[in-house]
Design a protein around this motif. Sequence first.
Motif, PDB file in Angstrom:
ATOM      1  N   LEU A  79       9.752   6.598   6.403  1.00 25.63           N
ATOM      2  CA  LEU A  79       8.741   6.807   5.365  1.00 25.63           C
ATOM      3  C   LEU A  79       8.189   5.458   4.943  1.00 25.63           C
ATOM      4  CD1 LEU A  79       7.295   8.599   3.182  1.00 25.63           C
ATOM      5  CD2 LEU A  79       9.313   8.200   1.733  1.00 25.63           C
ATOM      6  N   PHE A  80       6.879   5.419   4.696  1.00 28.61           N
ATOM      7  CA  PHE A  80       6.213   4.189   4.266  1.00 28.61           C
ATOM      8  C   PHE A  80       5.342   4.511   3.063  1.00 28.61           C
ATOM      9  CE2 PHE A  80       2.631   1.255   4.243  1.00 28.61           C
ATOM     10  CZ  PHE A  80       3.201   0.028   4.536  1.00 28.61           C
ATOM     11  N   PHE A  81       5.508   3.743   1.977  1.00 29.72           N
ATOM     12  CA  PHE A  81       4.614   3.834   0.825  1.00 29.72           C
ATOM     13  C   PHE A  81       3.676   2.631   0.870  1.00 29.72           C
ATOM     14  CE2 PHE A  81       6.737   6.523  -2.768  1.00 29.72           C
ATOM     15  CZ  PHE A  81       6.816   7.606  -1.914  1.00 29.72           C
ATOM     16  N   SER A  82       2.384   2.890   0.707  1.00 32.14           N
ATOM     17  CA  SER A  82       1.369   1.837   0.859  1.00 32.14           C
ATOM     18  C   SER A  82       1.108   1.105  -0.451  1.00 32.14           C
ATOM     19  CB  SER A  82       0.060   2.457   1.354  1.00 32.14           C
ATOM     20  OG  SER A  82      -0.618   3.100   0.288  1.00 32.14           O
ATOM     21  N   ASN A  83       0.236   0.131  -0.353  1.00 27.98           N
ATOM     22  CA  ASN A  83      -0.349  -0.509  -1.530  1.00 27.98           C
ATOM     23  C   ASN A  83      -1.225   0.501  -2.264  1.00 27.98           C
ATOM     24  OD1 ASN A  83      -1.994  -0.924   1.012  1.00 27.98           O
ATOM     25  ND2 ASN A  83      -3.534  -1.357  -0.547  1.00 27.98           N
ATOM     26  N   GLY A  84      -1.654   0.140  -3.464  1.00 26.91           N
ATOM     27  CA  GLY A  84      -2.540   1.012  -4.209  1.00 26.91           C
ATOM     28  C   GLY A  84      -2.762   0.507  -5.618  1.00 26.91           C
ATOM     29  N   PRO A  85      -3.754   1.069  -6.309  1.00 27.33           N
ATOM     30  CA  PRO A  85      -4.084   0.618  -7.668  1.00 27.33           C
ATOM     31  C   PRO A  85      -3.290   1.374  -8.729  1.00 27.33           C
ATOM     32  CG  PRO A  85      -5.687   2.235  -6.956  1.00 27.33           C
ATOM     33  CD  PRO A  85      -4.707   2.073  -5.809  1.00 27.33           C
ATOM     34  N   GLY A  86      -3.375   0.874  -9.954  1.00 27.96           N
ATOM     35  CA  GLY A  86      -2.814   1.600 -11.082  1.00 27.96           C
ATOM     36  C   GLY A  86      -1.458   1.093 -11.535  1.00 27.96           C
ATOM     37  N   ASP A  87      -0.899   1.798 -12.509  1.00 35.43           N
ATOM     38  CA  ASP A  87       0.355   1.443 -13.163  1.00 35.43           C
ATOM     39  C   ASP A  87       1.487   2.254 -12.543  1.00 35.43           C
ATOM     40  OD1 ASP A  87       2.499   1.053 -14.863  1.00 35.43           O
ATOM     41  OD2 ASP A  87       1.330   1.266 -16.705  1.00 35.43           O
ATOM     42  N   PRO A  88       2.508   1.595 -11.970  1.00 35.57           N
ATOM     43  CA  PRO A  88       3.606   2.353 -11.345  1.00 35.57           C
ATOM     44  C   PRO A  88       4.358   3.236 -12.331  1.00 35.57           C
ATOM     45  CG  PRO A  88       4.157   0.018 -11.539  1.00 35.57           C
ATOM     46  CD  PRO A  88       2.701   0.140 -11.853  1.00 35.57           C
ATOM     47  N   SER A  89       4.316   2.917 -13.610  1.00 34.27           N
ATOM     48  CA  SER A  89       5.013   3.755 -14.589  1.00 34.27           C
ATOM     49  C   SER A  89       4.336   5.108 -14.766  1.00 34.27           C
ATOM     50  CB  SER A  89       5.099   3.038 -15.942  1.00 34.27           C
ATOM     51  OG  SER A  89       3.816   2.940 -16.544  1.00 34.27           O
ATOM     52  N   ALA A  90       3.111   5.252 -14.225  1.00 29.92           N
ATOM     53  CA  ALA A  90       2.385   6.521 -14.317  1.00 29.92           C
ATOM     54  C   ALA A  90       2.519   7.353 -13.048  1.00 29.92           C
ATOM     55  CB  ALA A  90       0.900   6.250 -14.608  1.00 29.92           C
ATOM     56  N   SER A  91       3.441   6.975 -12.157  1.00 28.41           N
ATOM     57  CA  SER A  91       3.589   7.667 -10.867  1.00 28.41           C
ATOM     58  C   SER A  91       4.960   8.316 -10.741  1.00 28.41           C
ATOM     59  CB  SER A  91       3.353   6.681  -9.706  1.00 28.41           C
ATOM     60  OG  SER A  91       1.998   6.319  -9.625  1.00 28.41           O
ATOM     61  N   ASP A  92       5.365   9.079 -11.739  1.00 25.50           N
ATOM     62  CA  ASP A  92       6.687   9.713 -11.725  1.00 25.50           C
ATOM     63  C   ASP A  92       6.872  10.628 -10.517  1.00 25.50           C
ATOM     64  OD1 ASP A  92       7.225   8.432 -14.094  1.00 25.50           O
ATOM     65  OD2 ASP A  92       6.925  10.188 -15.363  1.00 25.50           O
ATOM     66  N   ASP A 120      -0.322   7.741   1.445  1.00 24.53           N
ATOM     67  CA  ASP A 120      -1.534   6.941   1.213  1.00 24.53           C
ATOM     68  C   ASP A 120      -1.802   6.842  -0.285  1.00 24.53           C
ATOM     69  OD1 ASP A 120      -3.960   5.710   1.133  1.00 24.53           O
ATOM     70  OD2 ASP A 120      -5.080   7.329   2.117  1.00 24.53           O
ATOM     71  N   LEU A 121      -1.409   5.706  -0.848  1.00 23.34           N
ATOM     72  CA  LEU A 121      -1.678   5.424  -2.260  1.00 23.34           C
ATOM     73  C   LEU A 121      -2.837   4.442  -2.400  1.00 23.34           C
ATOM     74  CD1 LEU A 121       2.067   4.997  -3.238  1.00 23.34           C
ATOM     75  CD2 LEU A 121       0.618   6.983  -3.707  1.00 23.34           C
ATOM     76  N   GLY A 122      -3.485   4.162  -1.257  1.00 27.00           N
ATOM     77  CA  GLY A 122      -4.569   3.185  -1.199  1.00 27.00           C
ATOM     78  C   GLY A 122      -4.387   2.287   0.015  1.00 27.00           C
ATOM     79  N   VAL A 123      -3.962   2.882   1.127  1.00 25.57           N
ATOM     80  CA  VAL A 123      -3.566   2.118   2.311  1.00 25.57           C
ATOM     81  C   VAL A 123      -4.770   1.413   2.940  1.00 25.57           C
ATOM     82  CG1 VAL A 123      -3.863   3.950   4.047  1.00 25.57           C
ATOM     83  CG2 VAL A 123      -2.057   2.227   4.341  1.00 25.57           C
ATOM     84  N   LYS A 124      -4.489   0.258   3.565  1.00 23.39           N
ATOM     85  CA  LYS A 124      -5.507  -0.496   4.281  1.00 23.39           C
ATOM     86  C   LYS A 124      -5.447  -0.172   5.769  1.00 23.39           C
ATOM     87  CE  LYS A 124      -5.946  -4.848   2.975  1.00 23.39           C
ATOM     88  NZ  LYS A 124      -5.563  -6.237   2.606  1.00 23.39           N
ATOM     89  N   ALA A 125      -6.593  -0.228   6.419  1.00 24.80           N
ATOM     90  CA  ALA A 125      -6.675   0.134   7.834  1.00 24.80           C
ATOM     91  C   ALA A 125      -5.798  -0.755   8.698  1.00 24.80           C
ATOM     92  CB  ALA A 125      -8.130   0.056   8.299  1.00 24.80           C
ATOM     93  N   SER A 126      -5.723  -2.044   8.353  1.00 26.29           N
ATOM     94  CA  SER A 126      -4.922  -2.953   9.171  1.00 26.29           C
ATOM     95  C   SER A 126      -3.432  -2.607   9.109  1.00 26.29           C
ATOM     96  CB  SER A 126      -5.150  -4.402   8.737  1.00 26.29           C
ATOM     97  OG  SER A 126      -4.989  -4.552   7.351  1.00 26.29           O
ATOM     98  N   THR A 127      -2.959  -2.075   7.990  1.00 24.21           N
ATOM     99  CA  THR A 127      -1.563  -1.649   7.884  1.00 24.21           C
ATOM    100  C   THR A 127      -1.273  -0.552   8.889  1.00 24.21           C
ATOM    101  OG1 THR A 127      -1.487  -2.202   5.526  1.00 24.21           O
ATOM    102  CG2 THR A 127       0.166  -0.666   6.337  1.00 24.21           C
ATOM    103  N   LEU A 128      -2.148   0.429   8.969  1.00 22.02           N
ATOM    104  CA  LEU A 128      -1.954   1.527   9.917  1.00 22.02           C
ATOM    105  C   LEU A 128      -1.966   1.011  11.350  1.00 22.02           C
ATOM    106  CD1 LEU A 128      -4.276   4.194   8.229  1.00 22.02           C
ATOM    107  CD2 LEU A 128      -1.826   3.786   7.850  1.00 22.02           C
ATOM    108  N   ALA A 129      -2.853   0.059  11.630  1.00 23.97           N
ATOM    109  CA  ALA A 129      -2.941  -0.501  12.982  1.00 23.97           C
ATOM    110  C   ALA A 129      -1.653  -1.248  13.348  1.00 23.97           C
ATOM    111  CB  ALA A 129      -4.138  -1.440  13.082  1.00 23.97           C
ATOM    112  N   TYR A 130      -1.084  -1.991  12.396  1.00 23.45           N
ATOM    113  CA  TYR A 130       0.146  -2.725  12.673  1.00 23.45           C
ATOM    114  C   TYR A 130       1.324  -1.781  12.894  1.00 23.45           C
ATOM    115  CZ  TYR A 130      -1.698  -7.409  11.773  1.00 23.45           C
ATOM    116  OH  TYR A 130      -2.392  -8.590  11.849  1.00 23.45           O
ATOM    117  N   LEU A 131       1.381  -0.683  12.160  1.00 22.80           N
ATOM    118  CA  LEU A 131       2.461   0.288  12.364  1.00 22.80           C
ATOM    119  C   LEU A 131       2.320   0.967  13.727  1.00 22.80           C
ATOM    120  CD1 LEU A 131       2.541   1.881   8.803  1.00 22.80           C
ATOM    121  CD2 LEU A 131       4.349   0.480   9.830  1.00 22.80           C
ATOM    122  N   ALA A 132       1.101   1.349  14.086  1.00 19.65           N
ATOM    123  CA  ALA A 132       0.880   1.976  15.389  1.00 19.65           C
ATOM    124  C   ALA A 132       1.212   1.020  16.520  1.00 19.65           C
ATOM    125  CB  ALA A 132      -0.567   2.459  15.503  1.00 19.65           C
TER     126      ALA A 132
END
Length: 380
Positions: free
Chosen positions: A226-239, A188-200
């Motif tokens: 494995l699933f990585f969600s949407n989310g805010p911020g700069d990907p270069s800061a997520s080592d 959960d990097l900022g997941v939306k509820a509808s994403t979880l519902a679609y996976l379920a």
Amino acid sequence: MAGFEPAVLVLEDGKRYVGRAYGATGRTLGEAVFATGMTGYQETLTDPSYAGQIVLMTAPHIGNTGTNDEDMESRRIWVAGYVVREPSRIVSNFRATRSLDDDLVAGGVVGISGIDTRAVTRHIRSAGAMRSGIFSGPDFELSDSEQLDLVRSGAEMSGRNLSAEVSTPEPFTVPAVGDRIGSVAVLDLGVKASTLAYLAARGFDVHVLPQMVSATDVLELEPSALFFSNGPGDPSASDRHVALLQEVLRAGVPYFGICFGNQLLGRALGFGTYKLPFGHRGINQPVLDKSTGRVEITSQNHGFAVDAPIEGIIESPAGFGRVEVSHFSLNDNVVEGLNCLDLNAFSVQYHPEAAAGPHDANYLFDRFRDMVLSTQGDAE
């Protein structure tokens, strides 16, 4: 509604737009961006990917359908501030339980209305997304120079890691709907509820994990994928998230990522990322699927992109085999999807759950399900 109290939007280059207070009054700082959707404002406001951003709606009339609990994409409103041309004076929809203004006030979201949002949009398109602030109430009385100094002292989006601010503090599970085919670990990097519902709905037990978990924590769950969600911020800061993904990919676990998850797959494969001038935000972004030649109208919200050639097959710089760009933007040729040819892994830059629409890309959840089923078949 805040009525006719004055408010001002201040951009870091000194541009000022005076209007009326909307929602909560006070002071807020964030990156000024614009979203082009004509509907779905509640989904936009509650999308965690908008954390740290003052969102301007390009549609001139906002709020006419009100808000409700069903369309919340997360537990709260995440935008740092909200800018609209003309707030609706009445709410008229059978699903509405309250007004948009009610939610903005309850969420403490400082907004502004009554300004020329088209002019602001054109300026951001020319000058790029930039730091900004909205000032109302006592903060409106600050001098122009004081307001501008506050804006320029705010954090820039480049280099910011916002995952910890939006991720779930505790793991939880959404059970599979219908016939269970396996489980998926969702970072959960900022997941939306509808994403979880679609996976379920595709038969997965959905294990939603806080962003601070380790690769060992993920692998101990023995997930089918494995699933990585949407989310805010700069990907270069997520080592740390990149290292986690690389370890899980090496373990042979299938992977699907969207939005921020696409950028992190790009980094895990060895590609760079970069900041877009003003990003893609809204529910009307055209994307070409290279495998079918089909144009999809997609929902997007990203200010960063993967730096990879959109033509040809590329060898992963990080040693994960052959990779191709599967989708790209028809507006500016930005990478909109990655497909690994020697791994069970793919990602897209847009939001296939597409709340509040469109649903052109919903098939990607079926593709993910089919990929997981095929790997289970291979293992038997």
